[in-house]
Write an enzyme that holds these catalytic residues in place. Sequence first.
Site, PDB file in Angstrom:
ATOM      1  N   SER A   1       0.820  -1.219   0.000  1.00 54.15           N
ATOM      2  CA  SER A   1       0.000   0.000   0.000  1.00 54.15           C
ATOM      3  C   SER A   1       0.850   1.262   0.000  1.00 54.15           C
ATOM      4  CB  SER A   1      -0.895   0.011   1.242  1.00 54.15           C
ATOM      5  OG  SER A   1      -1.946  -0.888   1.058  1.00 54.15           O
TER       6      SER A   1
ATOM      7  N   HIS B   1      -3.778   0.710  -4.213  1.00 57.17           N
ATOM      8  CA  HIS B   1      -3.094  -0.217  -5.108  1.00 57.17           C
ATOM      9  C   HIS B   1      -3.541   0.074  -6.526  1.00 57.17           C
ATOM     10  CE1 HIS B   1      -2.444  -2.315  -1.350  1.00 57.17           C
ATOM     11  NE2 HIS B   1      -1.562  -3.079  -1.951  1.00 57.17           N
TER      12      HIS B   1
ATOM     13  N   HIS C   1      -5.118  -9.267  -1.331  1.00 52.12           N
ATOM     14  CA  HIS C   1      -5.123  -9.513   0.109  1.00 52.12           C
ATOM     15  C   HIS C   1      -6.173 -10.544   0.466  1.00 52.12           C
ATOM     16  CE1 HIS C   1      -3.625  -5.333  -0.306  1.00 52.12           C
ATOM     17  NE2 HIS C   1      -2.829  -5.671   0.686  1.00 52.12           N
TER      18      HIS C   1
ATOM     19  N   TYR D   1      -7.886 -10.496   3.018  1.00 50.24           N
ATOM     20  CA  TYR D   1      -9.058  -9.835   3.604  1.00 50.24           C
ATOM     21  C   TYR D   1     -10.043  -9.357   2.527  1.00 50.24           C
ATOM     22  CZ  TYR D   1      -6.909  -5.296   2.494  1.00 50.24           C
ATOM     23  OH  TYR D   1      -6.336  -4.238   1.861  1.00 50.24           O
ATOM     24  N   GLU D   2      -9.570  -9.307   1.268  1.00 53.51           N
ATOM     25  CA  GLU D   2     -10.501  -8.898   0.208  1.00 53.51           C
ATOM     26  C   GLU D   2     -11.427 -10.054  -0.185  1.00 53.51           C
ATOM     27  OE1 GLU D   2      -8.783  -6.214  -3.000  1.00 53.51           O
ATOM     28  OE2 GLU D   2      -6.942  -7.005  -2.122  1.00 53.51           O
TER      29      GLU D   2
ATOM     30  N   ALA E   1       2.997  -2.086   3.892  1.00 49.68           N
ATOM     31  CA  ALA E   1       2.782  -1.056   4.911  1.00 49.68           C
ATOM     32  C   ALA E   1       2.228  -1.794   6.116  1.00 49.68           C
ATOM     33  CB  ALA E   1       1.764  -0.027   4.426  1.00 49.68           C
TER      34      ALA E   1
ATOM     35  N   MET F   1      -1.280  -7.127   6.949  1.00 46.32           N
ATOM     36  CA  MET F   1      -2.343  -7.962   6.385  1.00 46.32           C
ATOM     37  C   MET F   1      -1.915  -8.640   5.085  1.00 46.32           C
ATOM     38  SD  MET F   1      -5.509  -5.310   6.841  1.00 46.32           S
ATOM     39  CE  MET F   1      -5.689  -4.294   8.303  1.00 46.32           C
ATOM     40  N   SER F   2      -0.641  -8.834   4.894  1.00 47.99           N
ATOM     41  CA  SER F   2      -0.184  -9.402   3.608  1.00 47.99           C
ATOM     42  C   SER F   2       1.129 -10.137   3.803  1.00 47.99           C
ATOM     43  CB  SER F   2       0.005  -8.244   2.611  1.00 47.99           C
ATOM     44  OG  SER F   2       1.110  -7.443   3.030  1.00 47.99           O
TER      45      SER F   2
ATOM     46  N   ASN G   1       2.347   3.363  11.007  1.00 45.39           N
ATOM     47  CA  ASN G   1       1.636   3.809  12.209  1.00 45.39           C
ATOM     48  C   ASN G   1       2.069   2.971  13.401  1.00 45.39           C
ATOM     49  OD1 ASN G   1      -0.034   1.840  10.467  1.00 45.39           O
ATOM     50  ND2 ASN G   1      -0.707   1.451  12.574  1.00 45.39           N
TER      51      ASN G   1
ATOM     52  N   HIS H   1      -6.826   3.990   7.291  1.00 47.48           N
ATOM     53  CA  HIS H   1      -6.038   3.652   6.107  1.00 47.48           C
ATOM     54  C   HIS H   1      -5.457   4.895   5.443  1.00 47.48           C
ATOM     55  CE1 HIS H   1      -4.515   1.193   2.911  1.00 47.48           C
ATOM     56  NE2 HIS H   1      -5.239   1.822   1.988  1.00 47.48           N
TER      57      HIS H   1
HETATM   58  O1  LIG Z   1      -0.522  -4.485   0.930  1.00 43.58           O
HETATM   59  P1  LIG Z   1      -0.157  -3.942   2.268  1.00 43.58           P
HETATM   60  O2  LIG Z   1       0.046  -5.016   3.323  1.00 43.58           O
HETATM   61  O3  LIG Z   1       0.956  -2.948   2.233  1.00 43.58           O
HETATM   62  O4  LIG Z   1      -1.455  -3.101   2.726  1.00 43.58           O
HETATM   63  C1  LIG Z   1      -1.705  -2.820   4.092  1.00 43.58           C
HETATM   64  C2  LIG Z   1      -2.707  -3.824   4.502  1.00 43.58           C
HETATM   65  C3  LIG Z   1      -3.977  -3.208   4.062  1.00 43.58           C
HETATM   66  O5  LIG Z   1      -4.221  -3.327   2.692  1.00 43.58           O
HETATM   67  C4  LIG Z   1      -3.729  -1.797   4.372  1.00 43.58           C
HETATM   68  C5  LIG Z   1      -4.178  -1.500   5.778  1.00 43.58           C
HETATM   69  O6  LIG Z   1      -3.997  -0.139   6.021  1.00 43.58           O
HETATM   70  O7  LIG Z   1      -2.334  -1.581   4.242  1.00 43.58           O
HETATM   71  N1  LIG Z   2      -2.917  -5.387  10.483  1.00 43.49           N
HETATM   72  C1  LIG Z   2      -2.397  -4.156  10.282  1.00 43.49           C
HETATM   73  N2  LIG Z   2      -2.100  -3.778   9.024  1.00 43.49           N
HETATM   74  C2  LIG Z   2      -1.592  -2.540   8.862  1.00 43.49           C
HETATM   75  N3  LIG Z   2      -1.203  -1.912   7.716  1.00 43.49           N
HETATM   76  C3  LIG Z   2      -0.776  -0.687   8.074  1.00 43.49           C
HETATM   77  N4  LIG Z   2      -0.875  -0.489   9.409  1.00 43.49           N
HETATM   78  C4  LIG Z   2      -1.395  -1.645   9.918  1.00 43.49           C
HETATM   79  C5  LIG Z   2      -1.735  -2.076  11.246  1.00 43.49           C
HETATM   80  O1  LIG Z   2      -1.589  -1.353  12.233  1.00 43.49           O
HETATM   81  N5  LIG Z   2      -2.220  -3.341  11.372  1.00 43.49           N
END
Ligand SMILES: O=P(O)(O)O[C@@H]1C[C@H](O)[C@@H](CO)O1
Ligand SMILES: Nc1nc2[nH]cnc2c(=O)[nH]1
Length: 272
Positions: free
Chosen positions: A30, A61, A83, A85-86, A113, A211-212, A235, A247
């Site tokens: 992200s 994305h 992801h 989660y999608e 991220a 989350m990835s 963060n 986000h």
């Molecule tokens: O693809 P990443 O893991 O960088 O994206 C993160 C996970 C979620 O899509 C999003 C949460 O803020 O950022």
């Molecule tokens: N699960 C998770 N994914 C993130 N992606 C960016 N920040 C975070 C977070 O604090 N937790």
Amino acid sequence: MHKTEHILETRDFILSKTNYRPTVGLILGSGLGTLADEIENSVVIPYSEIPHFAKSEAVGHANELVIGELKGQAVVAMKGRFHYYEGFTLDEVTFPVRVMKALGVEKLIVTNACGAVNTSFNPGDLMLITDHINLVGTNPLIGPNNPELGTRFPDVSEVYNKELRSLALNVAAKQDLKLQQGVYAWWSGPSYETPAEIRMIRTLGADSVGMSTVPEAIVAVHGSMKVLGISCLTNMACGILDQPLNHEEVIEVASMVRTKFVNLVKGILEEM
Ligand SMILES: O=P(O)(O)O[C@@H]1C[C@H](O)[C@@H](CO)O1
Ligand SMILES: Nc1nc2[nH]cnc2c(=O)[nH]1
């Protein structure tokens, strides 16, 4: 299970679009997709045109495969990833890794991220992933094993390749860049974590949470690829600061650190 014929069909489709034969793969998380814009002589293929690719809706994305040259390396980059989660299956999430391998990619740089769990980290830090913890209770290799792709019970004692990690640390030192190091925990999302969950994740030994990345890394190692993971800590994880998460902040911080992230990855490519 990924079907060999699907992988080869997608590989051949991509090879028909470019003369490059990429040896390095990039999965851009992200807010980190701008690195793909620096790829020279690039061919850009929307995922929607690629056979057997899923279609991602994640905010921040693009959904394009970008193939070309960067710092002397023939690269293939995912500008946008899938992801769990999608609602994608883990086969869908990780299919592009199989295709990268089939294209000839041996080294995979996975970026994301994520939230800082280690309180000595700060938003805006970059973190070299030293290992991961799979908290999601599933695995991209569940189901019949395709022996053409890898072994049934792969070793994951060194998912994040030691040589590539020390190369990344050397490049960061040369760039006078503070590169944190830590363990990345995979949390399915899409909700962020509660303060209690972050306390649990810290107790379990993780320095960051996202989350990835973990499914892709497992499949890459299954296919004997060398993996390097770089996180952008966008963060402090929930409960550390007395503020909610969103986000937009993730995207904003990722864009603030974009330059140092791009310079680090370009420096690594130069020395690979
Ligand atoms: O693809 P990443 O893991 O960088 O994206 C993160 C996970 C979620 O899509 C999003 C949460 O803020 O950022
Ligand atoms: N699960 C998770 N994914 C993130 N992606 C960016 N920040 C975070 C977070 O604090 N937790």
